[in-house]
Design a protein around this motif. Structure first.
Motif, PDB file in Angstrom:
ATOM      1  N   ILE A  36       0.848  -1.192   0.000  1.00 60.27           N
ATOM      2  CA  ILE A  36       0.000   0.000   0.000  1.00 60.27           C
ATOM      3  C   ILE A  36       0.882   1.241   0.000  1.00 60.27           C
ATOM      4  O   ILE A  36       2.034   1.211   0.439  1.00 60.27           O
ATOM      5  N   PHE A  37       0.316   2.334  -0.473  1.00 56.80           N
ATOM      6  CA  PHE A  37       1.010   3.601  -0.611  1.00 56.80           C
ATOM      7  C   PHE A  37       0.482   4.536   0.472  1.00 56.80           C
ATOM      8  O   PHE A  37      -0.722   4.791   0.543  1.00 56.80           O
ATOM      9  N   THR A  38       1.373   5.040   1.333  1.00 58.94           N
ATOM     10  CA  THR A  38       0.944   5.881   2.452  1.00 58.94           C
ATOM     11  C   THR A  38       2.089   6.788   2.880  1.00 58.94           C
ATOM     12  O   THR A  38       3.151   6.786   2.264  1.00 58.94           O
ATOM     13  N   THR A  39       1.882   7.545   3.959  1.00 57.76           N
ATOM     14  CA  THR A  39       2.955   8.405   4.462  1.00 57.76           C
ATOM     15  C   THR A  39       3.914   7.573   5.305  1.00 57.76           C
ATOM     16  O   THR A  39       3.564   6.500   5.799  1.00 57.76           O
ATOM     17  N   ALA A  43       3.149   4.495   7.926  1.00 62.89           N
ATOM     18  CA  ALA A  43       3.750   3.194   7.627  1.00 62.89           C
ATOM     19  C   ALA A  43       4.523   2.666   8.830  1.00 62.89           C
ATOM     20  O   ALA A  43       4.464   1.469   9.144  1.00 62.89           O
ATOM     21  N   LYS A  44       5.253   3.552   9.504  1.00 58.21           N
ATOM     22  CA  LYS A  44       6.006   3.116  10.683  1.00 58.21           C
ATOM     23  C   LYS A  44       5.063   2.692  11.806  1.00 58.21           C
ATOM     24  O   LYS A  44       5.345   1.742  12.550  1.00 58.21           O
ATOM     25  N   PHE A 119       5.998   3.314   0.137  1.00 61.58           N
ATOM     26  CA  PHE A 119       5.292   2.051   0.013  1.00 61.58           C
ATOM     27  C   PHE A 119       5.615   1.250   1.259  1.00 61.58           C
ATOM     28  O   PHE A 119       6.749   1.248   1.718  1.00 61.58           O
ATOM     29  N   ILE A 120       4.625   0.557   1.784  1.00 56.28           N
ATOM     30  CA  ILE A 120       4.909  -0.482   2.776  1.00 56.28           C
ATOM     31  C   ILE A 120       4.417  -1.780   2.158  1.00 56.28           C
ATOM     32  O   ILE A 120       3.308  -1.843   1.625  1.00 56.28           O
TER      33      ILE A 120
END
Length: 194
Positions: A36-39, A43-44, A119-120
């Motif tokens: 998925i695409f996120t900040t 993600a952390k 991305f994560i």
């Protein structure tokens, strides 16, 4: 100072944050490429939630399924599908990995607000990275010289015989001082007068 601030609140109340992270977990598990695409901040935070779930999925028991479902219980239909996907497919793929199931790849900043984006993804589902790792492993990089590498492949007995042969080649005949040959002393007979 940031003493005792172990959790990033992400600018949300706890119920909103938990719901958001549960939805992100479901999206990660249900996406076809497991990415998925996120900040970066989200993600952390997501990594701290996803990794224990994947660890629990390695042991397929009713209790571990209930623990994972408890964390994902937002929309029951999507949660059930995500738990099924996690325990049937993902857990089989990561069975031999001792941890570190996710990877965060930074992609730059968002145009609107300049937020750091990434991305994560689940590590075992990125085919390109797996091919590169296999190629690097088969190449067999080493810091030893090529001569040492050649000797490392030979059996021990061959190595020892090679060492002896080198020692014999290097040995020079011992230097002998020139000594005048000793003549055996002959007994002189007393001269008698004749």
């Amino acid at each position: 100072m940031r003493h005792n601030k172990k959790i990033n609140h992400l600018g949300r109340k706890s119920s909103h944050r938990n719901a958001m992270l549960a939805n992100m977990c479901i999206s990660l598990f249900m996406s076809p490429n497991k990415r998925i695409f996120t900040t970066v901040a989200k993600a952390k935070a997501l990594r701290k939630v996803v990794e224990p779930m994947i660890n629990k999925s390695k042991e397929d028991t009713t209790h571990s399924r209930r623990l994972v479902f408890q964390d994902l219980q937002i929309n029951s239909d999507k949660s059930k599908a995500a738990v099924t996907e996690l325990f049937q497919n993902i857990s089989q793929k990561v069975a031999d990995r001792p941890g570190g199931y996710t990877r965060i790849i930074k992609t730059g900043n968002r145009l609107g607000d300049n937020a750091a984006m990434c991305f994560i993804e689940l590590v075992d589902y990125n085919e390109n990275m797996l091919k590169e790792k296999k190629a690097a492993a088969s190449k067999g990089r080493t810091r030893r010289s090529s001569a040492a590498k050649k000797n490392a492949d030979q059996p021990v007995a061959v190595k020892e015989s090679a060492k002896k042969a080198k020692a014999e080649e290097v040995e020079v005949a011992p230097i002998v001082d020139e000594v005048t040959p000793e003549v055996p002393a002959t007994e002189e007979k007393p001269k008698t007068e004749e």
